[in-house]
Structures are given as structure tokens and as C-alpha cells.
Design an enzyme around this catalytic site. Structure first.
Site: not given
Ligand code: DGL
Length: 270
Positions: A76, A187
Site C-alpha cells: 500500500c 496505488c
Molecule cells: N492500495 C493502497 C495504495 O496503494 C491504498 C488505497 C486506499 O485505501 O486508499 O495506496
């Protein structure tokens, strides 16, 4: 279900986005046991404060440490930007984070116009500002676009509706106007809508992410510490605190590596 793996690689995300990273890690390291934690009930992280995200990470790490984790992957970008320094201060385990692929993009762009689609949290973080600062000296123009609302579609298992397409067009048009030749998916969730993005921006623009680089980094870190598992076929244990009745269905849609054994544990509440 009482299955609990030991000596595992832990992968953490706000929800199912990090399953893109899981796919690469489980394919690169087929013998590793993997525990995936989706903090679904608290997704998205993109609009949350650093403090809030860090508190969630502390809880998740403590949960995972009861399961004999040997290495943590923050799959993330948002959680990495918000909390990785605090986590490294508190826990003496290898912790691998994710950041938008600014460095690789700076090497492959031909016209020096690069787009970055990421969460608002990642884009406004000090960590991201420092990253951009390092690479903008090469006369490269980085054009950022927050993908507000995209994660919610993906969390609901929607990777192709008209509503999602319209929102994406709204976000990608300003980047297309800048004549970008490279688009960074900053993301982990966005990897699951790569085909839709490609349909909108066309084949001429390269789309990049850091999933394989992170999987290689995990492998090298385990090799260096002599803790790579090389014998059995690894298993995946998947924990989610989602309240959605169809969460199992959504997760199976995003589980791509059919070689590894996949166990949905559910019912994780912290
Ligand atoms: N999948 C996550 C990222 O790479 C977070 C997305 C979220 O929860 O806003 O930033």
C-alpha cells in the site's frame, strides 16, 4: 478455521488492492507461506490522516506477530508514506514498503512527461515530495492526479462499470492533455483496472507499477538473511475484517495465482 501459518511473509493493505502485489510475490516465491491482511473495514486509507493509518498498522502488526511473521510487506503506497518510519522504529523486523514507480519512469520516459495516478494521501505526503524532488532534476515533468473514489469501486469488485469508466476518464483526461508517454499506477488497487485504463489512454502510453520490483526485493531480503523457504509449496492465508456478505466472492475475483493454496480466514476484527 484454525489454520495458522508460521514463518510467513505478511502482506498488508487497506483492502484487496495489495492482492496485485500478492500475485507477484506468490509467483516469485512459490514456496513461501503468506499471510494477507485486508483492513477492509477501514478502507480506503487515501483520505485518512497519517496518525490514523499508523494506529491501524500498529494493530495489524501486533496481530501478525502472534502468527510468527518473518517479514512484512506494506502493499500500500498510502500506508507506506504515512507510517513506515514509525513502524521501522517500533518493530525490528524487515519491513518492505511501496512507493510510486518514479525512478523507473524517469528512465523509460522518452518525452519527459510522466503521469502519476495515486491516492490523495500518497500525493500529499512528505515521502512522495522527497521522491519527486530526487527525480525532477532530470527535466522530467511529473503530472499528479489523485484517484479519489476509485478504490471504492475496486473494493466492491467493480473493475469495468460505466460509472467507473466515467470517473477514470475525468482523471485521465488532464494527464492526456499533458501529452504523457508514461503513466505510473501509484496505488496497488489500480492494477486491477489496468485494462480499463489502457482502453481509455491507448497502447502508446506505458503503464508501470512496482509489484515485480517489490517481489524481487522480498526475495533478496530473505536470501540475504538466509530465511528463504525452498522446500514446500507455499500457502496463502487471507484475513479480512470486511462486513460485506459477498467478500469471499470479491476476493476470488482478484486471486490470480491459482497454483498456490488459498485459504480465506475471514472474521478478523481488530
Ligand atoms: N492500495 C493502497 C495504495 O496503494 C491504498 C488505497 C486506499 O485505501 O486508499 O495506496
Amino acid at each position: 478455521m484454525t489454520l495458522t501459518l508460521s514463518n510467513s511473509v505478511a502482506i498488508i493493505d487497506s483492502g484487496i488492492g495489495g492482492m496485485s502485489t500478492l500475485t507477484y510475490i506468490s509467483k516469485t516465491l512459490p514456496s513461501e507461506n503468506i499471510i494477507y491482511v485486508a483492513d477492509s473495514n477501514y478502507a480506503p486509507y487515501g483520505g485518512k490522516s497519517d496518525q490514523e493509518i499508523t494506529m491501524r498498522m500498529f494493530k495489524i502488526f501486533d496481530f501478525l506477530l502472534t502468527k510468527k511473521t518473518k517479514l512484512f510487506v506494506l502493499a500500500c503506497n498510502t500506508a507506506t508514506a504515512a507510517s513506515i518510519s514509525n513502524l521501522r522504529e517500533k518493530y525490528s523486523y524487515p519491513i518492505i514498503g511501496m512507493e510510486p514507480a518514479v525512478k523507473p519512469a524517469s528512465k523509460i520516459t522518452q518525452n519527459n512527461e510522466v503521469g502519476i495516478l495515486a491516492t490523495a494521501g500518497t500525493l500529499k505526503s512528505a515521502k512522495f515530495a522527497a521522491l519527486l524532488d530526487t527525480y525532477s532534476h532530470d527535466d522530467i515533468n511529473f503530472h499528479t492526479q489523485p484517484g479519489v473514489g476509485l478504490v471504492e469501486f475496486i473494493e466492491n469488485g467493480d473493475t469495468g462499470s460505466e460509472e467507473l469508466r466515467s470517473l477514470l476518464i475525468k482523471y485521465l483526461n488532464p494527464l492526456l492533455k499533458e501529452n504523457i508517454d508514461t503513466l505510473i499506477l501509484g496505488c496497488t488497487h489500480y492494477w486491477f483496472i489496468k485494462d480499463l485504463i489502457k482502453e481509455i489512454i491507448g497502447d502508446q502510453i506505458q503503464i508501470i507499477d512496482t509489484n515485480q520490483a517489490v517481489a524481487n526485493h522480498v526475495k533478496n531480503t530473505l536470501l540475504e538473511s538466509n530465511s528463504l523457504n525452498q522446500t514446500n509449496l507455499g500457502r496463502v492465508e487471507f484475513w479480512s475484517n470486511s462486513n460485506k456478505s459477498n467478500i469471499k466472492e470479491i476476493i476470488s475475483k482478484y486471486w490470480i495465482n491459482n497454483n498456490a493454496e488459498f485459504n480465506f480466514m475471514g472474521n478478523w476484527q481488530i
